[in-house]
Design a protein around this motif. Structure first.
Motif, short mmCIF file in Angstrom:
data_model
loop_
_atom_site.label_atom_id
_atom_site.label_comp_id
_atom_site.label_asym_id
_atom_site.label_seq_id
_atom_site.Cartn_x
_atom_site.Cartn_y
_atom_site.Cartn_z
N GLY A 89 123.04 -8.23 24.77
CA GLY A 89 123.00 -7.58 26.07
C GLY A 89 122.32 -6.22 26.00
N ARG A 90 122.57 -5.48 24.94
CA ARG A 90 121.91 -4.19 24.77
C ARG A 90 120.39 -4.32 24.73
NH1 ARG A 90 124.54 0.34 22.60
NH2 ARG A 90 126.79 0.10 22.26
N VAL A 92 118.72 -7.08 25.99
CA VAL A 92 118.33 -8.18 26.90
C VAL A 92 117.42 -9.15 26.14
CG1 VAL A 92 118.68 -7.09 29.13
CG2 VAL A 92 116.52 -6.72 27.97
N ASP A 214 116.21 -12.98 36.69
CA ASP A 214 116.21 -12.49 35.31
C ASP A 214 115.05 -13.14 34.56
OD1 ASP A 214 116.69 -11.61 32.78
OD2 ASP A 214 118.68 -12.50 32.59
N VAL A 261 124.99 -4.60 28.24
CA VAL A 261 124.03 -4.12 29.23
C VAL A 261 124.46 -2.75 29.76
CG1 VAL A 261 123.12 -4.52 31.56
CG2 VAL A 261 123.24 -6.41 29.92
N TRP A 264 124.04 0.11 27.13
CA TRP A 264 122.65 0.52 26.95
C TRP A 264 122.21 1.40 28.11
CZ3 TRP A 264 118.12 0.49 29.60
CH2 TRP A 264 116.95 0.79 28.89
N CYS A 265 122.55 1.01 29.31
CA CYS A 265 122.14 1.78 30.50
C CYS A 265 122.75 3.18 30.47
CB CYS A 265 122.56 1.05 31.76
SG CYS A 265 121.64 -0.48 32.07
N ALA A 346 123.44 -0.29 35.64
CA ALA A 346 122.01 -0.52 35.73
C ALA A 346 121.41 0.20 36.94
CB ALA A 346 121.73 -2.02 35.81
N CYS A 349 121.15 3.78 36.07
CA CYS A 349 120.06 3.95 35.11
C CYS A 349 118.72 4.05 35.83
CB CYS A 349 120.06 2.77 34.14
SG CYS A 349 118.74 2.81 32.89
N TYR A 367 117.25 -4.70 32.82
CA TYR A 367 118.70 -4.59 32.71
C TYR A 367 119.36 -4.77 34.07
CZ TYR A 367 118.07 -3.13 27.91
OH TYR A 367 117.74 -3.12 26.57
N ARG A 370 119.18 -8.54 34.74
CA ARG A 370 120.14 -9.27 33.90
C ARG A 370 121.55 -9.03 34.41
NH1 ARG A 370 120.80 -11.11 28.53
NH2 ARG A 370 118.66 -11.87 28.73
N ALA A 371 121.88 -7.78 34.75
CA ALA A 371 123.23 -7.47 35.22
C ALA A 371 123.55 -8.22 36.50
CB ALA A 371 123.37 -5.96 35.43
#
Length: 398
Positions: A89-90, A92, A214, A261, A264-265, A346, A349, A367, A370-371
């Motif tokens: 997830g971090r 993607v 995505d 995810v 990371w954001c 996200a 971000c 991100y 994906r989220a």
């Protein structure tokens, strides 16, 4: 039970993170997203090979006796699979871990039997990739009825036990799969079948990728036209126990990907506002920005607790048996919470990066997509909140 990461889990995290830093940097993933937008495939076969074979992530949920590394006596479990999903997830990362090593694997584990054992051995060794031919949007609480039919007319011989006909939409990982695990209607009851893809029969299996929010995880429409198949399991009535277990366990582990995810954001945004300057001072020094990020940090911490609890409960549950009420509640709590947190992280971000966050060249949009795609996958947050109403003794939301 502890929600803290063990030493083994941290070592696994470090190995996966190092590989992803080398093979799935933001620029590399953006290039693959560009390829997907142009009609190509985003999946990185070499990266998946390294993850599946070199690190062994493909067999984390498969028992040791079938070639995997799962065991209730010190072996791998859903906790390790959750750690891998956090790191994927971090990044993607465009690999079929969720579709093959989680969803398809769980369905085969619950089905059991000789055919399932042979397929699980191939998956654990990294020799094949599988996909569960069920819509990614399907809710665990209302599993879809089979849309494909198995014809058992006796016209086929050998290891093939019938032919599958039908069309399934919204399938993830299908274009990267060597084997499709297909729920089917039988003349009496329902079943689970394995279809080789590509099929030995010309035109028997068609995988058509469709437009997806995505770009790093495309969905496809899979069509079967008298495709040779092997029966993995049968059941009376119309219920699909293998599919329900796969969807609910997959939903529980998907929360860990959503956590990755969100983390990371948050991390990337904090680093950016420390460097970006306006009015002769860092953007992050403004109180409004500080408060937004502090609130987001609290949300992410809560998401980590929910995701880790779901992974721990799944690890305690028997791999091939009924999930149990405690684990089912943990899954519903995690999905009801983590999806919204990942989307919010996200969105923050993108907004706090300013103009650069709105561009295609910055990975923030990957991100966010994906989220949002994860939030409506394997049951919406509303579906999971409804499922909690009974165990919690509260009326379901209107």
């Amino acid at each position: 039970m502890t929600l803290l990461y063990t030493e083994v889990e941290e070592e696994l995290r470090a190995a996966v993170r190092d590989l992803l830093a080398d093979k799935a940097s933001p620029s590399a993933v953006l290039d693959r997203a560009d390829s997907a937008a142009a009609g190509g495939t985003p999946y990185d076969a070499e990266l998946w090979k390294a993850l599946a074979r070199d690190i062994g992530v493909a067999g984390l949920l498969i028992p040791e006796e079938l070639g995997g590394s799962a065991s209730h006596e010190g072996g791998a479990s859903a906790r390790e699979a959750a750690v891998v999903l956090e790191e994927l997830g971090r990044a993607v990362a465009p690999v079929p871990f969720l579709s093959s090593a989680v969803l398809a694997t769980q369905a085969l584990l619950v089905a059991g039997g000789e055919v399932a054992g042979e397929l699980l051995g191939r998956l654990a060794a990294g020799e094949a990739t599988a996909a569960l031919a069920v819509s990614f949007a399907a809710s665990p609480y209302a599993p879809p009825a089979p849309v494909a039919t198995l014809g058992e007319d006796g016209a086929v011989t050998g290891t093939v036990t019938g032919t599958v006909t039908g069309t399934v939409t919204g399938v993830i990982g299908a274009e990267a799969a060597d084997v499709l695990i297909v729920p089917v209607r039988l003349s009496q009851g329902v079943g689970l079948c394995a279809v080789e893809a590509p099929s030995t029969v010309q035109g028997a299996v068609r995988v058509a990728t469709v437009a997806s929010l995505d770009l790093t995880r495309p969905v496809a429409t899979v069509s079967f036209a008298s495709a040779p198949a092997r029966i993995v399991a049968r059941a009376e009535g119309l219920e699909l126990p293998w599919v329900w277990e796969a969807l609910v366990r997959g939903a529980g582990l998907l929360a860990s990907e959503q956590l990755g995810v969100a983390e990371w954001c948050l991390t990337t945004t904090v680093a950016y506002v420390k460097e970006r300057r306006q009015f002769a001072r860092p953007v992050g020094s403004f109180q409004a920005v500080k408060h937004r990020l502090a609130d987001l940090w609290l949300e992410v911490v809560g998401a980590r607790a929910a995701a880790r609890n779901a992974a721990a409960r799944l690890a305690e549950a028997p791999a091939a048996g009924p999930l149990g009420d405690e684990a089912a509640v943990a899954v519903a709590v995690a999905q009801a919470h983590c999806g919204a947190v990942a989307v919010h992280a996200a969105e923050e971000c993108v907004q706090l990066h300013g103009g650069i966050g709105m561009t295609w060249e910055h990975p923030a949009h990957l991100y966010l997509k994906r989220a949002k795609a994860d939030q409506i996958a394997l049951g919406t947050p509303g579906d999971h909140r409804d499922a909690l109403a009974g165990p919690a003794g509260l009326p379901a939301p209107l």
